[in-house]
Design an enzyme around this catalytic site. Structure first.
Site: not given
Length: 253
Positions: A84, A146, A159, A194
């Protein structure tokens, strides 16, 4: 795979998806090691769940090797590894000040993709030494991708590339480890509550949740953790990348 009594390693375990997963695994009876660069926060979570906190930079070979060796020495061979740990800085390829800093791009790849591979290789080596269960299973690896791997937005090239790499290595890893009874899956979360998202201004959070078809709210770390537990329990779920995103399909901006 019954997680009760098994050794589980969770990277990024001090907060967010990692913390939620560490808590869920511990509640199910696993012996949990939380690997994180923020040792103080990881230790606080570990104290609450009866886990082991270890300082670790997943992008560094020596740091990860030391951490995984400590896991084996103190808890036993790893049976479950959940990656994670990650970073998500926004950067355009060519911005107002010119081309993106190449080192900044490399860092995202180093942490998100190479970091996941780093822990996967070390965890799998330990898993192969374990006695197989009745299904011939020795371990489970869950990496975090993701939805940006599929619909990256402007400013997410680094990313998206890192998470696309996580998606891309899922099947070949699962095929390689099949002979030793180790499964490999990935979860591709959408917008989750988050610390990064919850730290944004409320109007920004409201704008983001309005893009989610249903439910129109951020996912919760414990909902991510539920899927990890299901992957552990479902022995034929292997080589899969599962979206967990409220039917979100991200737009260019």
């Amino acid at each position: 795979m019954d997680v009760n009594g098994l050794v589980a390693v969770v990277t990024g375990g001090a907060s967010g998806l990692g913390e939620g997963t560490a808590r869920a695994l511990a509640a199910a009876g696993a012996k949990v090691a939380l690997l994180d660069m923020g040792l103080e926060k990881a230790q606080a979570v570990a104290n609450e769940i009866g886990g082991l906190a270890i300082a670790c930079d997943v992008s560094d070979a020596i740091s990860a090797e030391k951490a995984m060796n400590e896991v084996q020495e103190k808890l036993g061979a790893c049976a479950i590894a959940v990656n994670c740990a990650g970073i998500a800085p926004a950067m355009k390829i060519v911005g107002r000040e010119g081309p993106c800093d190449l080192a900044a791009f490399s860092k995202v790849i180093q942490v998100n993709l190479i970091g996941s591979f780093n822990i996967m290789r070390l965890a799998a080596a330990q898993m192969q030494t374990r006695e197989a269960n009745e299904d011939g299973e020795r371990g489970l690896i869950v990496n975090t991708a993701s939805v940006a791997a599929f619909e990256g937005q402007i400013g997410q090239a680094a990313y998206s590339a890192s998470k696309g790499g996580v998606v891309g290595m899922t099947l070949p890893a699962a095929r390689e480890f099949a002979k030793t009874g180790i499964r490999v899956n990935a979860i591709a979360p959408g917008l989750f509550g988050t610390p990064m998202l919850l730290g944004m201004p409320q109007e920004v959070q409201d704008s983001l949740t309005s893009t989610l078809p249903f439910p129109s709210r951020f996912g919760r770390p414990e909902e991510y953790a539920k899927l990890v537990l299901h992957m552990a329990d479902n022995a034929i779920m292997n080589g899969e990348v599962v979206r967990l995103d409220s039917a979100l399909r991200m737009q260019p901006r």
